[in-house]
Design a protein around this motif. Structure first.
Motif, short mmCIF file in Angstrom:
data_model
loop_
_atom_site.label_atom_id
_atom_site.label_comp_id
_atom_site.label_asym_id
_atom_site.label_seq_id
_atom_site.Cartn_x
_atom_site.Cartn_y
_atom_site.Cartn_z
N GLY A 1 0.82 -1.20 0.00
CA GLY A 1 0.00 0.00 0.00
C GLY A 1 0.85 1.25 0.00
O GLY A 1 1.94 1.26 0.57
N VAL A 2 0.37 2.30 -0.64
CA VAL A 2 1.07 3.59 -0.64
C VAL A 2 0.08 4.69 -0.29
O VAL A 2 -1.12 4.57 -0.52
N LEU A 3 0.61 5.76 0.29
CA LEU A 3 -0.22 6.91 0.61
C LEU A 3 -0.82 7.52 -0.65
O LEU A 3 -0.27 7.39 -1.74
N ARG A 4 -1.96 8.19 -0.49
CA ARG A 4 -2.72 8.68 -1.64
C ARG A 4 -1.88 9.55 -2.57
O ARG A 4 -1.94 9.42 -3.79
N GLY B 1 -3.38 2.36 -3.57
CA GLY B 1 -3.13 3.74 -3.18
C GLY B 1 -4.37 4.36 -2.57
O GLY B 1 -5.34 4.64 -3.27
N LEU B 2 -4.36 4.51 -1.26
CA LEU B 2 -5.49 5.04 -0.52
C LEU B 2 -4.99 6.02 0.53
O LEU B 2 -3.79 6.16 0.75
N ASN B 3 -5.92 6.68 1.21
CA ASN B 3 -5.54 7.47 2.36
C ASN B 3 -4.81 6.58 3.36
O ASN B 3 -5.13 5.39 3.50
N SER B 4 -3.84 7.14 4.06
CA SER B 4 -3.00 6.35 4.95
C SER B 4 -3.80 5.60 6.01
O SER B 4 -3.45 4.47 6.39
N ALA B 5 -4.87 6.19 6.52
CA ALA B 5 -5.69 5.52 7.53
C ALA B 5 -6.27 4.23 6.97
O ALA B 5 -6.33 3.20 7.66
N ASP C 1 -9.11 14.34 0.44
CA ASP C 1 -9.34 13.03 1.08
C ASP C 1 -10.70 13.01 1.76
O ASP C 1 -10.83 12.67 2.95
N ALA C 2 -11.72 13.36 0.99
CA ALA C 2 -13.07 13.47 1.55
C ALA C 2 -13.59 12.14 2.07
O ALA C 2 -14.29 12.09 3.08
N TYR C 3 -13.25 11.04 1.40
CA TYR C 3 -13.77 9.72 1.83
C TYR C 3 -13.22 9.36 3.21
O TYR C 3 -13.96 8.89 4.07
N ALA C 4 -11.93 9.57 3.43
CA ALA C 4 -11.34 9.26 4.73
C ALA C 4 -11.79 10.25 5.80
O ALA C 4 -11.88 9.91 6.98
N VAL D 1 -13.12 17.60 -1.07
CA VAL D 1 -12.94 16.92 -2.35
C VAL D 1 -12.02 15.72 -2.12
O VAL D 1 -11.44 15.55 -1.05
N GLU D 2 -11.86 14.89 -3.12
CA GLU D 2 -11.06 13.68 -2.94
C GLU D 2 -9.58 13.90 -3.24
O GLU D 2 -8.72 13.34 -2.57
#
Length: 308
Positions: A96-99, A126-130, A193-196, A223-224
């Protein structure tokens, strides 16, 4: 005590019979029984009560089982490590990698890894770190690069470097000096990073600082993607926060100025894996490549500081 004896013992514990153990391991029932009997003689203890339809493990067997698992697992891990010394000839890498990985020189990570190890299948998330940290803790990914803080329970975390967090605005006078948490809370903000949402590590830090002063940070827009946020900032309607790595990238809008926080704020970039887990050779290789890439560029960025 041999590897074959421990393997036969573990199979018998799992399946409850020497016949089923032999079926799993591709041997004869008598062979499984003899291997366990030899182990019992060497230990001077009975491991199974025989005679019924199922083997009944004794207290000695229950005590031995976790040690046998670790011993067999360590040997398997050692064999994998030796095989990987010459080349990676297969397997799957899950990482995994940060966004915003591209701003940390990781845009071509998969391309470079695949060129070196073309027979390895790669799953790069690749997603938000959380969310990356959650996926690693659940065993969906083996390891990853994240921004701290994230929930660390069940994880082994190795910090690599710190990256300063800055305030970005097209309308604030760049000579205005550092930004206070009061000014940040009063500003009209766009946050990415609106989703996280508020599980995002950088947002968490700023929310905690505001809370200590009895303040709330309420974004006007969420926003994302950071690129979308910077486009809105460049229009002069809102401000945002970015890492110094993003602020120093060639694509950063020319009319947007950055300022530090009056109490300096940092994202900590870290390599994370599940606690106690052995990484596959493929994932170890891509993790090493990612770490080398990140640390090799530190001197190119002011405000990026290597961790001891």
């Amino acid at each position: 005590m041999t590897l074959a004896q421990l393997t036969a013992f573990l199979a018998a514990m799992e399946h409850g019979s020497f016949t089923a153990a032999a079926r799993e391991l591709g041997g004869a029932q008598a062979s499984m029984s003899e291997l366990v009997a030899r182990l019992e003689r060497e230990l001077g203890a009975t491991l199974f009560v025989r005679g019924g339809r199922r083997l009944v493990p004794t207290a000695a067997a229950i005590e031995l089982q976790p040690h046998a698992r670790r011993a067999v697992g360590a040997i398997d891990a050692g064999m994998d490590a030796v095989r990987s010394l010459s080349a990676l000839e297969g397997g799957t890498c899950t990482f995994g990698v940060l966004r915003n990985a591209a701003y940390y020189d990781l845009a071509d990570l998969v391309q470079r890894f695949h060129a070196q190890h073309p027979k390895v299948a790669v799953r790069l998330v690749g997603l938000n770190s959380a969310l990356v940290a959650e996926s690693i803790a659940r065993g969906e990914l083996e390891a990853g690069i994240v921004v701290l803080p994230v929930p660390e329970e069940g994880l082994a975390v190795r910090p690599l470097f710190r990256d300063e967090v800055l305030y970005a605005s097209a309308t604030r006078d760049p000579r205005g000096g550092p930004v206070s948490i009061d000014e940040l809370a009063a500003a009209s903000l766009v946050l990415y990073d609106a989703y996280a949402g508020w599980s995002d590590p950088t947002r968490r830090q700023l929310r905690e600082r505001a809370s200590l002063r009895g303040l709330r940070i309420e974004p006007a827009i969420e926003v994302e993607h950071v690129e979308t946020a910077l486009g809105l900032v460049a229009s002069g309607s809102v401000d945002t926060i970015v890492s110094r790595s993003i602020a120093e990238s060639p694509s950063f809008p020319a009319g947007v100025h950055v300022a530090p926080m009056d109490e300096p704020c940092f994202d900590t970039i870290a390599l994370v894996q599940r606690e106690g887990a052995h990484l596959s050779p493929a994932t170890r290789a891509i993790a090493s490549l990612a770490e080398q890439t990140l640390l090799s560029k530190l001197g190119d960025h002011e405000g990026r500081e290597r961790m001891a």
